[in-house]
Enzyme design. Structure first.
Site, PDB file in Angstrom:
ATOM      1  N   GLU A  71       6.700   1.270  39.206  1.00  0.00           N
ATOM      2  CA  GLU A  71       6.278   2.460  38.452  1.00  0.00           C
ATOM      3  C   GLU A  71       4.769   2.631  38.516  1.00  0.00           C
ATOM      4  O   GLU A  71       4.020   1.666  38.369  1.00  0.00           O
ATOM      5  CB  GLU A  71       6.742   2.298  37.011  1.00  0.00           C
ATOM      6  N   HIS A  72       4.360   3.887  38.747  1.00  0.00           N
ATOM      7  CA  HIS A  72       2.937   4.238  38.875  1.00  0.00           C
ATOM      8  C   HIS A  72       2.298   3.499  40.058  1.00  0.00           C
ATOM      9  O   HIS A  72       1.100   3.223  40.047  1.00  0.00           O
ATOM     10  CB  HIS A  72       2.178   3.977  37.564  1.00  0.00           C
ATOM     11  N   THR A  73       3.103   3.188  41.019  1.00  0.00           N
ATOM     12  CA  THR A  73       2.590   2.556  42.239  1.00  0.00           C
ATOM     13  C   THR A  73       2.534   3.558  43.392  1.00  0.00           C
ATOM     14  O   THR A  73       1.775   3.357  44.334  1.00  0.00           O
ATOM     15  CB  THR A  73       3.499   1.380  42.653  1.00  0.00           C
TER      16      THR A  73
ATOM     17  N   ALA B  70      13.806  14.674  31.007  1.00  0.00           N
ATOM     18  CA  ALA B  70      14.239  13.306  30.714  1.00  0.00           C
ATOM     19  C   ALA B  70      13.660  12.301  31.706  1.00  0.00           C
ATOM     20  O   ALA B  70      13.968  11.124  31.652  1.00  0.00           O
ATOM     21  CB  ALA B  70      15.757  13.224  30.713  1.00  0.00           C
ATOM     22  N   GLY B  71      12.861  12.788  32.643  1.00  0.00           N
ATOM     23  CA  GLY B  71      12.250  11.878  33.618  1.00  0.00           C
ATOM     24  C   GLY B  71      13.206  11.507  34.736  1.00  0.00           C
ATOM     25  O   GLY B  71      13.047  10.462  35.363  1.00  0.00           O
TER      26      GLY B  71
ATOM     27  N   SER C 148      14.406  16.492  37.714  1.00  0.00           N
ATOM     28  CA  SER C 148      15.086  17.758  37.981  1.00  0.00           C
ATOM     29  C   SER C 148      14.161  18.704  38.753  1.00  0.00           C
ATOM     30  O   SER C 148      14.618  19.464  39.614  1.00  0.00           O
ATOM     31  CB  SER C 148      15.549  18.407  36.685  1.00  0.00           C
TER      32      SER C 148
ATOM     33  N   ASP D 222       9.589  10.928  43.972  1.00  0.00           N
ATOM     34  CA  ASP D 222      10.738  11.709  43.496  1.00  0.00           C
ATOM     35  C   ASP D 222      11.306  12.611  44.595  1.00  0.00           C
ATOM     36  O   ASP D 222      12.523  12.678  44.800  1.00  0.00           O
ATOM     37  CB  ASP D 222      10.328  12.577  42.289  1.00  0.00           C
TER      38      ASP D 222
ATOM     39  N   TYR E  13      -0.988  11.216  32.671  1.00  0.00           N
ATOM     40  CA  TYR E  13      -0.721  10.805  34.050  1.00  0.00           C
ATOM     41  C   TYR E  13      -2.012  10.872  34.870  1.00  0.00           C
ATOM     42  O   TYR E  13      -2.376   9.934  35.572  1.00  0.00           O
ATOM     43  CB  TYR E  13       0.349  11.742  34.623  1.00  0.00           C
TER      44      TYR E  13
HETATM   45  C1  GLA Z   1       6.517  10.597  38.072  1.00  0.00           C
HETATM   46  C2  GLA Z   1       5.893  11.051  39.378  1.00  0.00           C
HETATM   47  C3  GLA Z   1       6.124   9.995  40.480  1.00  0.00           C
HETATM   48  C4  GLA Z   1       5.669   8.614  40.002  1.00  0.00           C
HETATM   49  C5  GLA Z   1       6.255   8.293  38.627  1.00  0.00           C
HETATM   50  C6  GLA Z   1       5.713   7.002  38.050  1.00  0.00           C
HETATM   51  O1  GLA Z   1       7.911  10.541  38.203  1.00  0.00           O
HETATM   52  O2  GLA Z   1       6.457  12.272  39.786  1.00  0.00           O
HETATM   53  O3  GLA Z   1       5.452  10.389  41.652  1.00  0.00           O
HETATM   54  O4  GLA Z   1       4.281   8.508  40.003  1.00  0.00           O
HETATM   55  O5  GLA Z   1       6.006   9.320  37.687  1.00  0.00           O
HETATM   56  O6  GLA Z   1       6.138   5.916  38.808  1.00  0.00           O
END
Ligand code: GLA
Length: 387
Positions: free
Chosen positions: A35-37, A124-125, A128, A173, A223
Site C-alpha cells: 500500500e502506497h508503494t 469504499a476504496g 469503482s 488500480d 494522499y
Molecule cells: C489508491 C490509488 C492507488 C494506490 C493506493 C494506495 O487506491 O489509486 O494508486 O496508491 O491508493 O496503495
C-alpha cells in the site's frame, strides 16, 4: 450480468445508430499487500474482484458523446471535440477523461453513446472509478479499432484520472482492472510496469473484504501530502547521496536508517513504511506461491501496523476490524486496503470458518459503531474485456 438491463436503458435514452456496438466490463480490485508503494515505484499485489462496471457502447456518426448512468439515473452530453470538466456529475469526468487522453496520444475516437451500471460499492476504496475509466478505454479501443495493448490502456486510464479528474493516483488500480487474471494475484513492479502472476486458487482459503462503511473524507489532500513526504526523502537522497536516486525504490533501507536524524520525522516514517512494505510484498508473494498462508497472513498484520503507525493512513474503525479479526479462528491475516482514511479491510481466511467469522465481526462492529459493515468474498477474476 443480464445484458437486457443495458439494452433496455440504451433504447430508452438513445436511438440505435446502426453503427458498431459492444458490451464491455471492467472489475474493481482489492490489494492484498503493497500500500502506497505504487507511486514510489515499488511493488503491489492486487487481485481483480467479482464486482464490476458493465457498459454498452455504440458509435455515432457525429462528434456527439451521450452518456447515461443507470445507477444514478443521470445523463451527460458533450462532443469529442469539446471536452470539459463537469463539476456537477463527477462520474462523467472518468469517461470524458479517457477520451481526452486518447486524443493526446494521437487517437481520434468517434462520437459515441454509452450506458453503464455496476455493483462495485462507491467510495469504499474498491476502485469503482478506475473500473469506469478502464471499461471506457477498452470499449473505445475496440469499437474504433485502435488495437492499443492492455498495458497502454491501463496507463491511458490512469492519466485520465491524473490529468482530467485531477487525482494524482498511481498505476495499481487501472492496471489490475485491465490486466487481472482468474485465480491469480498480480505482483506488479511499478517501476518497470510489468507483472508476474502469483496463483491463488486453493479452495480452502478465501479473500474476505469488509467495508467499514466509513467514506473516505479529504482523501485527495492527505494522499497528496503523503506523496510529497515521500518525494522529500527522494530529494534528500538525490542531493546528498547520488544523482541516480529517482524514487524510493533506489533508496537502500540501511541508508535510510543511517540518515534518520537528517530527515524530518514524518518524512522518515513515511519512507520507512514504503521500504519495509516493498519487502513484505515480495515475501508475501513467495508465501502465496508456496501456499504458506500462515506466514503470508502475518505479513498482512505487519503491513497494517506500518500503515497505522508509520504512514498514518488508517482510522479507528479499520484498526478495530483488524484487531477483532486477529482473534477469530480461521483468520490468518488482515489489514486495511487501498488509500486509507475509510473504506475496507482485506482478510485472508479459511473457507471452513467463513460463516462464524462474518457473524462475529458483524456483531462486534455493529455493537461498537452502530453501523452494519458489508462483507464480500471474492476470488481473483479476469480483467476488463467484452462480455
Ligand atoms: C489508491 C490509488 C492507488 C494506490 C493506493 C494506495 O487506491 O489509486 O494508486 O496508491 O491508493 O496503495
Amino acid at each position: 450480468m443480464d445484458k437486457s438491463l443495458l439494452e433496455e436503458n440504451y433504447n430508452k435514452q438513445f436511438n440505435n445508430t446502426g453503427l458498431l456496438d459492444g458490451f464491455y466490463s471492467a472489475p474493481g480490485r482489492v490489494n492484498l499487500i503493497g500500500e502506497h508503494t505504487d507511486y514510489n515505484d515499488g511493488f503491489v499485489l492486487p487481485i481483480a474482484i467479482d464486482k464490476k462496471i458493465y457498459s454498452y457502447l455504440q458509435l455515432r456518426d457525429d462528434e456527439k458523446t451521450k452518456l447515461y448512468s443507470i445507477d444514478f439515473d443521470l445523463s451527460f452530453e458533450t462532443t469529442v471535440e469539446k471536452l470539459k470538466f463537469n463539476k456537477n456529475d463527477s462520474w462523467s469526468n472518468y469517461i470524458i477523461g479517457v477520451v481526452s487522453e486518447l486524443k493526446k496520444e494521437g487517437y481520434n475516437p468517434n462520437g459515441f453513446n454509452m450506458v453503464f451500471t455496476g455493483d462495485i460499492p462507491i467510495g469504499a476504496g474498491l476502485s469503482s472509478s478506475a473500473a469506469l475509466e478502464v471499461v471506457t478505454a477498452f470499449g473505445l479501443d475496440d469499437l474504433n479499432n485502435f488495437n492499443i495493448d492492455p498495458f497502454k490502456k491501463a496507463i491511458i486510464a490512469q492519466k485520465a484520472e491524473n490529468n482530467f479528474v485531477g487525482v494524482n493516483c498511481g498505476i495499481m488500480d487501472q492496471y489490475i482492472s485491465a490486466l487481472g487474471e482468474k485465480d491469480k494475484a498480480l505482483l506488479i513492479d511499478c517501476e518497470s510496469i510489468e507483472h508476474e502472476e502469483v496463483p491463488f486458487k486453493n479452495k480452502d482459503y478465501e479473500i474476505l473484504i469488509i467495508d467499514s462503511k466509513v467514506e473516505r473524507g479529504l482523501i485527495d489532500s492527505k494522499y497528496n501530502e503523503r506523496r510529497e513526504q515521500c518525494d522529500n526523502v527522494v530529494k534528500f537522497f538525490k542531493e546528498n547521496v547520488g544523482e541516480e536516486v529517482e524514487s524510493l525504490r533506489d533508496v537502500n533501507i540501511n541508508e535510510l536508517f543511517r540518515y534518520q536524524n537528517k530527515l524530518k520525522d514524518l518524512d522518515y516514517k513515511r519512507a520507512t513504511h514504503v521500504l519495509t512494505e516493498n519487502r513484505r510484498v515480495l515475501k508475501f508473494s513467495e508465501h502465496l506461491e508456496n501456499q504458506e498462508y500462515n506466514k503470508a497472513g502475518r505479513l498482512m498484520y505487519a503491513s497494517h501496523l506500518s500503515l497505522k503507525d508509520e504512514f498514518e493512513v488508517s482510522i479507528e474503525e479499520l484498526d478495530f476490524l483488524v484487531e477483532k479479526a486477529m482473534d477469530q479462528k480461521g483468520v490468518l491475516g488482515a489489514r486495511m486496503t487501498g488509500a486509507g482514511f475509510g473504506g475496507c479491510t482485506v482478510n485472508l481466511i479459511k473457507t471452513a470458518n467463513k460463516e462464524e467469522i462474518i457473524e462475529s465481526l458483524k456483531d462486534s462492529y455493529l455493537n461498537k459503531y452502530k453501523i452494519e459493515p458489508d462483507f464480500y468474498l471474492s476470488r481473483p477474476v479476469k480483467g476488463a474485456g467484452k462480455f
